[in-house]
Each structure stands twice: as structure tokens, then as C-alpha cells.
Scaffold this motif. Structure first.
Motif, PDB file in Angstrom:
ATOM      1  N   ALA A   1       3.919   9.696  -9.894  1.00 51.48           N
ATOM      2  CA  ALA A   1       3.295   9.729 -11.215  1.00 51.48           C
ATOM      3  C   ALA A   1       2.556  11.047 -11.444  1.00 51.48           C
ATOM      4  O   ALA A   1       2.421  11.493 -12.578  1.00 51.48           O
ATOM      5  CB  ALA A   1       2.332   8.556 -11.380  1.00 51.48           C
ATOM      6  N   GLY A   2       2.117  11.697 -10.373  1.00 51.77           N
ATOM      7  CA  GLY A   2       1.388  12.950 -10.506  1.00 51.77           C
ATOM      8  C   GLY A   2       2.273  14.170 -10.652  1.00 51.77           C
ATOM      9  O   GLY A   2       1.780  15.279 -10.868  1.00 51.77           O
ATOM     10  N   GLN A   3       3.583  14.017 -10.560  1.00 55.79           N
ATOM     11  CA  GLN A   3       4.501  15.152 -10.665  1.00 55.79           C
ATOM     12  C   GLN A   3       5.003  15.314 -12.094  1.00 55.79           C
ATOM     13  O   GLN A   3       5.097  14.347 -12.840  1.00 55.79           O
ATOM     14  CB  GLN A   3       5.701  14.957  -9.734  1.00 55.79           C
ATOM     15  CG  GLN A   3       5.338  14.957  -8.264  1.00 55.79           C
ATOM     16  CD  GLN A   3       6.559  14.787  -7.379  1.00 55.79           C
ATOM     17  OE1 GLN A   3       7.686  14.801  -7.857  1.00 55.79           O
ATOM     18  NE2 GLN A   3       6.327  14.634  -6.092  1.00 55.79           N
ATOM     19  N   ALA A   4       5.328  16.568 -12.414  1.00 57.23           N
ATOM     20  CA  ALA A   4       5.915  16.842 -13.728  1.00 57.23           C
ATOM     21  C   ALA A   4       7.326  16.264 -13.766  1.00 57.23           C
ATOM     22  O   ALA A   4       8.028  16.260 -12.754  1.00 57.23           O
ATOM     23  CB  ALA A   4       5.964  18.349 -13.976  1.00 57.23           C
ATOM     24  N   PRO A   5       7.774  15.754 -14.907  1.00 55.58           N
ATOM     25  CA  PRO A   5       9.100  15.122 -14.995  1.00 55.58           C
ATOM     26  C   PRO A   5      10.231  16.017 -14.507  1.00 55.58           C
ATOM     27  O   PRO A   5      11.147  15.547 -13.841  1.00 55.58           O
ATOM     28  CB  PRO A   5       9.264  14.790 -16.473  1.00 55.58           C
ATOM     29  CG  PRO A   5       7.876  14.691 -16.989  1.00 55.58           C
ATOM     30  CD  PRO A   5       7.053  15.639 -16.169  1.00 55.58           C
TER      31      PRO A   5
ATOM     32  N   ARG B   1       0.831  -1.195   0.000  1.00 52.17           N
ATOM     33  CA  ARG B   1       0.000   0.000   0.000  1.00 52.17           C
ATOM     34  C   ARG B   1       0.874   1.257   0.000  1.00 52.17           C
ATOM     35  O   ARG B   1       0.636   2.198  -0.759  1.00 52.17           O
ATOM     36  CB  ARG B   1      -0.930   0.006   1.213  1.00 52.17           C
ATOM     37  CG  ARG B   1      -1.973   1.116   1.184  1.00 52.17           C
ATOM     38  CD  ARG B   1      -2.942   1.048   2.368  1.00 52.17           C
ATOM     39  NE  ARG B   1      -3.561  -0.263   2.509  1.00 52.17           N
ATOM     40  CZ  ARG B   1      -3.318  -1.116   3.529  1.00 52.17           C
ATOM     41  NH1 ARG B   1      -2.487  -0.790   4.494  1.00 52.17           N
ATOM     42  NH2 ARG B   1      -3.930  -2.281   3.580  1.00 52.17           N
ATOM     43  N   ALA B   2       1.908   1.279   0.845  1.00 50.92           N
ATOM     44  CA  ALA B   2       2.817   2.435   0.916  1.00 50.92           C
ATOM     45  C   ALA B   2       3.552   2.635  -0.413  1.00 50.92           C
ATOM     46  O   ALA B   2       3.703   3.770  -0.881  1.00 50.92           O
ATOM     47  CB  ALA B   2       3.807   2.257   2.062  1.00 50.92           C
ATOM     48  N   ILE B   3       3.983   1.567  -1.017  1.00 48.10           N
ATOM     49  CA  ILE B   3       4.669   1.657  -2.311  1.00 48.10           C
ATOM     50  C   ILE B   3       3.711   2.204  -3.366  1.00 48.10           C
ATOM     51  O   ILE B   3       4.077   3.074  -4.167  1.00 48.10           O
ATOM     52  CB  ILE B   3       5.238   0.284  -2.730  1.00 48.10           C
ATOM     53  CG1 ILE B   3       6.393  -0.105  -1.815  1.00 48.10           C
ATOM     54  CG2 ILE B   3       5.665   0.288  -4.191  1.00 48.10           C
ATOM     55  CD1 ILE B   3       6.830  -1.546  -1.952  1.00 48.10           C
ATOM     56  N   GLY B   4       2.487   1.710  -3.368  1.00 46.95           N
ATOM     57  CA  GLY B   4       1.493   2.189  -4.326  1.00 46.95           C
ATOM     58  C   GLY B   4       1.213   3.674  -4.165  1.00 46.95           C
ATOM     59  O   GLY B   4       1.114   4.413  -5.146  1.00 46.95           O
ATOM     60  N   GLU B   5       1.101   4.126  -2.915  1.00 52.16           N
ATOM     61  CA  GLU B   5       0.870   5.553  -2.664  1.00 52.16           C
ATOM     62  C   GLU B   5       2.055   6.391  -3.132  1.00 52.16           C
ATOM     63  O   GLU B   5       1.872   7.465  -3.713  1.00 52.16           O
ATOM     64  CB  GLU B   5       0.588   5.783  -1.181  1.00 52.16           C
ATOM     65  CG  GLU B   5      -0.754   5.225  -0.735  1.00 52.16           C
ATOM     66  CD  GLU B   5      -0.919   5.198   0.778  1.00 52.16           C
ATOM     67  OE1 GLU B   5       0.017   5.604   1.521  1.00 52.16           O
ATOM     68  OE2 GLU B   5      -2.005   4.766   1.233  1.00 52.16           O
ATOM     69  N   ALA B   6       3.265   5.899  -2.892  1.00 48.84           N
ATOM     70  CA  ALA B   6       4.465   6.625  -3.345  1.00 48.84           C
ATOM     71  C   ALA B   6       4.511   6.700  -4.862  1.00 48.84           C
ATOM     72  O   ALA B   6       4.829   7.747  -5.436  1.00 48.84           O
ATOM     73  CB  ALA B   6       5.727   5.956  -2.799  1.00 48.84           C
ATOM     74  N   LEU B   7       4.180   5.615  -5.533  1.00 49.39           N
ATOM     75  CA  LEU B   7       4.175   5.616  -7.000  1.00 49.39           C
ATOM     76  C   LEU B   7       3.120   6.570  -7.553  1.00 49.39           C
ATOM     77  O   LEU B   7       3.359   7.271  -8.535  1.00 49.39           O
ATOM     78  CB  LEU B   7       3.961   4.202  -7.534  1.00 49.39           C
ATOM     79  CG  LEU B   7       5.128   3.236  -7.354  1.00 49.39           C
ATOM     80  CD1 LEU B   7       4.720   1.818  -7.739  1.00 49.39           C
ATOM     81  CD2 LEU B   7       6.332   3.689  -8.158  1.00 49.39           C
ATOM     82  N   GLU B   8       1.957   6.590  -6.916  1.00 51.08           N
ATOM     83  CA  GLU B   8       0.913   7.514  -7.363  1.00 51.08           C
ATOM     84  C   GLU B   8       1.363   8.962  -7.191  1.00 51.08           C
ATOM     85  O   GLU B   8       1.107   9.811  -8.053  1.00 51.08           O
ATOM     86  CB  GLU B   8      -0.380   7.261  -6.601  1.00 51.08           C
ATOM     87  CG  GLU B   8      -1.098   6.011  -7.041  1.00 51.08           C
ATOM     88  CD  GLU B   8      -2.357   5.733  -6.228  1.00 51.08           C
ATOM     89  OE1 GLU B   8      -2.760   6.584  -5.407  1.00 51.08           O
ATOM     90  OE2 GLU B   8      -2.932   4.655  -6.429  1.00 51.08           O
ATOM     91  N   ALA B   9       2.038   9.258  -6.091  1.00 52.08           N
ATOM     92  CA  ALA B   9       2.521  10.617  -5.851  1.00 52.08           C
ATOM     93  C   ALA B   9       3.565  11.013  -6.900  1.00 52.08           C
ATOM     94  O   ALA B   9       3.537  12.117  -7.428  1.00 52.08           O
ATOM     95  CB  ALA B   9       3.106  10.733  -4.446  1.00 52.08           C
TER      96      ALA B   9
END
Length: 129
Positions: A113-117, A103-111
């Protein structure tokens, strides 16, 4: 007559569990199945309890892994129910911890993924000269 009907061959157990007959024999030798009796001609005698133990082991292995499932089955066959339950509890705790980590890994990936490169940390890109 009922005793004859209750007897199962290794192939009967193998088919019920979707495994090979050699694996059935290995499980019997490893103590994953209850002790067997032998015929005068040297064949193992299996019964419905062996089939249930085999299916139980297979279900436990899918949920907890083969090592934990083996430990649980050995404890059950030794009559050590408290040890079997301790192993089940430990398996549940481990699965709970793994779900929390995922769950923590998924939340980190979502965060991320939402940032500009260009906002992401990383090595500076320089063009070759």
C-alpha cells in the motif's frame, strides 16, 4: 425438594445457551453433554452440570471451532483429561500460527500500500488500437 429444583428441561438449557431444544438433544446424543438419565415417561433429565457443559462447549466452539470443542468435551466426559488438554494445546498452537500468518499478510499489505502504483509488479497495460 432440592432434587426437583435441580432438574432442567431441554428448553431451560436451550435458553441458557441461545440455541434450539433440538440442538440440545443433538448435543446430548453426540456426547457433547454428560450422559443423561431418563424419566419413566421417556424424558431426559438434565441438571446444572449439563448446563455448565453446554456453556463450556459453546465457549470452546467460539475459540477453537466446533470439531475441536466436540473432541475436548468427549475426552472430558470419558475422563481422559490428558487428551482434552492435548486438544486444547493443539488449538492454542493452531491459533498462534494463524495469528502469525495474519500478521505477515498485514505487513505485506502495508508494504504494498505504501508503494506507488507504477512501482508494483503486474501485467503491462497497453492501450487498444
Amino acid at each position: 425438594m432440592a432434587d426437583v429444583e435441580a432438574r432442567l428441561r431441554p428448553i431451560d438449557l436451550a435458553r441458557a445457551a441461545g440455541i434450539s431444544t433440538q440442538l440440545v438433544r443433538n448435543f446430548a446424543d453426540d456426547g457433547i453433554l454428560p450422559p443423561t438419565t431418563w424419566t419413566e415417561s421417556g424424558h431426559r433429565r438434565f441438571h446444572a452440570g449439563h448446563r455448565q457443559a453446554l456453556l463450556t462447549y459453546r465457549a470452546l466452539a467460539r475459540g477453537f471451532g466446533m470439531d475441536a470443542a466436540r473432541g475436548i468435551m468427549l475426552a472430558v466426559h470419558a475422563g481422559d483429561v490428558p487428551q482434552a488438554l492435548t486438544l486444547v494445546d493443539a488449538g492454542h498452537a493452531s491459533l498462534h500460527e494463524q495469528r502469525g500468518s495474519l500478521r505477515a499478510i498485514g505487513e505485506a499489505l502495508e508494504a504494498v500500500a505504501g508503494q506507488a502504483p507504477e512501482a508494483l509488479p503486474g501485467p503491462a497495460c497497453t492501450s487498444a488500437r
